[in-house]
Design a protein around this motif. Structure first.
Motif, PDB file in Angstrom:
ATOM      1  N   ALA A  81      14.538  -6.967 -13.803  1.00 15.01           N
ATOM      2  CA  ALA A  81      16.115  -7.230 -14.187  1.00 15.01           C
ATOM      3  C   ALA A  81      16.156  -8.612 -14.913  1.00 15.01           C
ATOM      4  O   ALA A  81      17.468  -8.988 -15.219  1.00 15.01           O
ATOM      5  CB  ALA A  81      16.984  -7.231 -13.099  1.00 15.01           C
ATOM      6  N   ARG A  88      21.053 -18.436 -10.313  1.00 11.72           N
ATOM      7  CA  ARG A  88      21.685 -19.172 -11.516  1.00 11.72           C
ATOM      8  C   ARG A  88      23.022 -19.469 -11.301  1.00 11.72           C
ATOM      9  O   ARG A  88      23.636 -20.734 -11.720  1.00 11.72           O
ATOM     10  CB  ARG A  88      21.830 -18.073 -12.710  1.00 11.72           C
ATOM     11  N   GLU A 131      11.527  -9.827 -21.856  1.00 15.07           N
ATOM     12  CA  GLU A 131      10.900 -10.822 -22.861  1.00 15.07           C
ATOM     13  C   GLU A 131       9.470 -11.059 -22.326  1.00 15.07           C
ATOM     14  O   GLU A 131       8.589 -11.552 -22.832  1.00 15.07           O
ATOM     15  CB  GLU A 131      11.755 -12.180 -22.318  1.00 15.07           C
ATOM     16  N   GLU A 151      21.679 -10.245 -22.817  1.00 13.00           N
ATOM     17  CA  GLU A 151      22.088 -11.710 -22.603  1.00 13.00           C
ATOM     18  C   GLU A 151      23.437 -11.792 -23.334  1.00 13.00           C
ATOM     19  O   GLU A 151      24.421 -12.800 -22.722  1.00 13.00           O
ATOM     20  CB  GLU A 151      21.321 -12.683 -23.266  1.00 13.00           C
TER      21      GLU A 151
HETATM   22  C1  LIG Z   1      18.566  -3.742 -12.536  1.00 14.17           C
HETATM   23  C2  LIG Z   1      19.621  -2.759 -12.592  1.00 14.17           C
HETATM   24  C3  LIG Z   1      19.554  -1.857 -13.542  1.00 14.17           C
HETATM   25  C4  LIG Z   1      19.501  -2.035 -11.226  1.00 14.17           C
HETATM   26  O1  LIG Z   1      20.614  -1.036 -11.162  1.00 14.17           O
HETATM   27  P1  LIG Z   1      21.192  -0.178 -10.022  1.00 14.17           P
HETATM   28  O2  LIG Z   1      19.889   0.449  -9.601  1.00 14.17           O
HETATM   29  O3  LIG Z   1      22.315   0.655 -10.445  1.00 14.17           O
HETATM   30  O4  LIG Z   1      21.256  -1.062  -8.825  1.00 14.17           O
HETATM   31  P2  LIG Z   1      22.480  -2.387  -8.724  1.00 14.17           P
HETATM   32  O5  LIG Z   1      23.006  -2.591 -10.057  1.00 14.17           O
HETATM   33  O6  LIG Z   1      23.186  -2.171  -7.413  1.00 14.17           O
HETATM   34  O7  LIG Z   1      21.277  -3.625  -8.602  1.00 14.17           O
HETATM   35  C5  LIG Z   1      20.510  -3.831  -7.214  1.00 14.17           C
HETATM   36  C6  LIG Z   1      20.697  -5.104  -6.764  1.00 14.17           C
HETATM   37  O8  LIG Z   1      19.777  -5.882  -7.526  1.00 14.17           O
HETATM   38  C7  LIG Z   1      20.485  -6.835  -7.564  1.00 14.17           C
HETATM   39  N1  LIG Z   1      20.333  -7.533  -9.145  1.00 14.17           N
HETATM   40  C8  LIG Z   1      20.165  -6.807 -10.240  1.00 14.17           C
HETATM   41  N2  LIG Z   1      19.940  -7.325 -11.461  1.00 14.17           N
HETATM   42  C9  LIG Z   1      19.847  -8.747 -10.868  1.00 14.17           C
HETATM   43  C10 LIG Z   1      19.624  -9.997 -11.213  1.00 14.17           C
HETATM   44  N3  LIG Z   1      19.218 -10.021 -12.784  1.00 14.17           N
HETATM   45  N4  LIG Z   1      19.768 -11.186 -10.663  1.00 14.17           N
HETATM   46  C11 LIG Z   1      19.969 -10.831  -9.394  1.00 14.17           C
HETATM   47  N5  LIG Z   1      20.165  -9.583  -8.760  1.00 14.17           N
HETATM   48  C12 LIG Z   1      19.894  -8.846  -9.359  1.00 14.17           C
HETATM   49  C13 LIG Z   1      21.973  -6.410  -7.526  1.00 14.17           C
HETATM   50  O9  LIG Z   1      23.009  -7.368  -7.614  1.00 14.17           O
HETATM   51  C14 LIG Z   1      21.985  -5.675  -6.353  1.00 14.17           C
HETATM   52  O10 LIG Z   1      21.940  -6.362  -5.287  1.00 14.17           O
HETATM   53  P3  LIG Z   1      22.471  -6.029  -4.019  1.00 14.17           P
HETATM   54  O11 LIG Z   1      23.974  -6.012  -4.204  1.00 14.17           O
HETATM   55  O12 LIG Z   1      21.761  -4.896  -3.589  1.00 14.17           O
HETATM   56  O13 LIG Z   1      22.396  -7.291  -3.120  1.00 14.17           O
HETATM   57  C15 LIG Z   1      20.933  -3.492 -12.710  1.00 14.17           C
HETATM   58  O14 LIG Z   1      21.266  -4.181 -11.613  1.00 14.17           O
HETATM   59  C16 LIG Z   1      21.306  -4.419 -14.009  1.00 14.17           C
HETATM   60  O15 LIG Z   1      21.383  -3.740 -15.129  1.00 14.17           O
HETATM   61  N6  LIG Z   1      21.404  -5.629 -13.532  1.00 14.17           N
HETATM   62  C17 LIG Z   1      21.711  -6.625 -14.615  1.00 14.17           C
HETATM   63  C18 LIG Z   1      20.484  -7.180 -15.495  1.00 14.17           C
HETATM   64  C19 LIG Z   1      20.752  -8.181 -16.360  1.00 14.17           C
HETATM   65  O16 LIG Z   1      21.923  -8.283 -16.633  1.00 14.17           O
HETATM   66  N7  LIG Z   1      19.731  -8.900 -16.573  1.00 14.17           N
HETATM   67  C20 LIG Z   1      19.906 -10.055 -17.613  1.00 14.17           C
HETATM   68  C21 LIG Z   1      19.648 -11.241 -16.745  1.00 14.17           C
HETATM   69  S1  LIG Z   1      19.937 -12.539 -18.151  1.00 14.17           S
HETATM   70  C22 LIG Z   1      18.352 -13.281 -18.442  1.00 14.17           C
HETATM   71  O17 LIG Z   1      17.408 -12.317 -18.150  1.00 14.17           O
HETATM   72  C23 LIG Z   1      18.289 -14.542 -19.428  1.00 14.17           C
HETATM   73  C24 LIG Z   1      17.111 -15.038 -19.830  1.00 14.17           C
HETATM   74  C25 LIG Z   1      15.779 -14.831 -19.089  1.00 14.17           C
HETATM   75  O18 LIG Z   1      16.982 -14.320 -21.199  1.00 14.17           O
HETATM   76  C26 LIG Z   1      17.240 -16.636 -20.176  1.00 14.17           C
HETATM   77  C27 LIG Z   1      17.915 -17.304 -18.930  1.00 14.17           C
HETATM   78  O19 LIG Z   1      17.233 -17.397 -18.001  1.00 14.17           O
HETATM   79  O20 LIG Z   1      19.116 -17.665 -19.238  1.00 14.17           O
END
Ligand SMILES: CC(C)(COP(=O)([O-])OP(=O)([O-])OC[C@H]1O[C@@H](n2cnc3c(N)ncnc32)[C@H](O)[C@@H]1OP(=O)([O-])[O-])[C@@H](O)C(=O)NCCC(=O)NCCSC(=O)C[C@@](C)(O)CC(=O)[O-]
Length: 279
Positions: A81, A88, A131, A151
């Motif tokens: 994810a 962060r 990425e 993002e």
């Molecule tokens: C992954 C699914 C599809 C699962 O979707 P789902 O199966 O419906 O489950 P969920 O949404 O309930 O997520 C399960 C658990 O994973 C956690 N979780 C999930 N994602 C993250 C995350 N990124 N960081 C930390 N925790 C995360 C979420 O908070 C939850 O924790 P719980 O409530 O059980 O304690 C959904 O949660 C989702 O879409 N998450 C958002 C992902 C997202 O927006 N990622 C982009 C991150 S920004 C980035 O990568 C920036 C970068 C690398 O380019 C540059 C930089 O570092 O700034």
């Protein structure tokens, strides 16, 4: 079975601090010298400081493999994810900046590994998770996967090479649309866009498909595989055709004196499978 556990010799008390945490990234070497790097940080393989340190370490430990596969133990739910958004939220702006530099560098190090890297994507790969996969040489994807760069929905930009690698792979227009809308592509669409090199639609697991591909690559001359990766990467660096051909000449010069080259000719002459030793 495929896997042989790699025993790591950790020097006494000199274990890095992050080793005391639960393993979030591990690696094994198969009998056919394929390095398998496993992302295993439930629930979402979110990338925080510990995850990144471990990923760096496991990548380094697999440098001598013939081919590397990057996959998730959380398949088919999630590949990764992306950045750990919970961690962060606790960071100052300076800490966030330093982390993103580290992440970008680590992802580039994956791309720079001297051997082919295959990302086996089965599940959600978004943000930094995609990425990371984009920095692999090849991507095998399941039809049920979802990939995207969300993002801008978080008012940031892809920070681990996404704004550079995605347009190079799928073209500027499509990359802009995906980055500006945050839309997630299905695995089928990702393959149509050329983001993935192989689509897995049947019962066969994505990891199995990646493993077969890696085994095919692992049978080839190891020096030739490394030299051709180097040549392709160097030649793609906006070089003139003249310079790019010089790069290819240098790559060829690496395989010319090898025993494997002679073994390939002998095997062809004798109608048998070559036995390449990377010499
Ligand atoms: C992954 C699914 C599809 C699962 O979707 P789902 O199966 O419906 O489950 P969920 O949404 O309930 O997520 C399960 C658990 O994973 C956690 N979780 C999930 N994602 C993250 C995350 N990124 N960081 C930390 N925790 C995360 C979420 O908070 C939850 O924790 P719980 O409530 O059980 O304690 C959904 O949660 C989702 O879409 N998450 C958002 C992902 C997202 O927006 N990622 C982009 C991150 S920004 C980035 O990568 C920036 C970068 C690398 O380019 C540059 C930089 O570092 O700034």
């Amino acid at each position: 079975m495929y896997l042989i556990r790699v025993t790591r010799l950790l020097a006494g008390n000199k274990r890095p601090r992050w080793f005391s945490s639960e393993p979030q990234v591990t690696s094994t070497l198969t009998s056919s010298e394929i390095g398998l790097i496993t992302l295993n940080h439930p629930p979402a393989n979110a990338m925080g400081r510990v995850f990144l340190q471990q990923l760096k370490h496991e990548m380094k430990s697999m440098e001598d493999a013939r081919c590397i596969i990057l996959h998730s133990a959380l398949a088919p739910k999630v590949f990764s994810a992306g950045a750990d958004l919970k961690e962060r939220a606790t960071m100052t702006m300076e800490e966030a900046e330093a982390f993103v530099v580290q992440l970008r560098t680590t992802v580039q190090e994956l791309s720079d590994l001297p051997v082919p890297v295959i990302a086996a994507i089965d599940g959600v790969a978004v943000g930094g998770g995609l990425e990371l996969a984009l920095a692999a040489d090849l991507r095998v994807i399941s039809a049920r996967s979802k990939v995207g760069l969300p993002e801008t929905s978080l008012a940031i930009v892809p920070g681990a090479g996404g704004t550079q690698r995605l347009p190079r792979l799928i073209g500027e227009g499509r990359a802009k649309e995906l980055i500006w809308t945050g839309r997630r592509l299905s695995g089928v669409e990702a393959a149509e866009y050329g983001l993935a090199t192989r689509l897995v639609e049947n019962e066969e697991s994505t990891l199995e498909t990646a493993m077969k591909l890696a085994e095919e690559i692992a049978k080839k001359g190891p020096v030739a595989i490394r030299a051709s990766k180097w040549s392709i990467h160097e030649g793609m660096k906006e070089a003139s055709m003249e310079n790019a051909l010089e790069v290819e000449r240098q790559a060829y010069a690496r395989v010319l004196p090898t025993k494997d080259r002679l073994e390939g000719l002998a095997a062809f002459r004798e109608g048998r499978t070559p036995n390449y030793r990377g010499e």
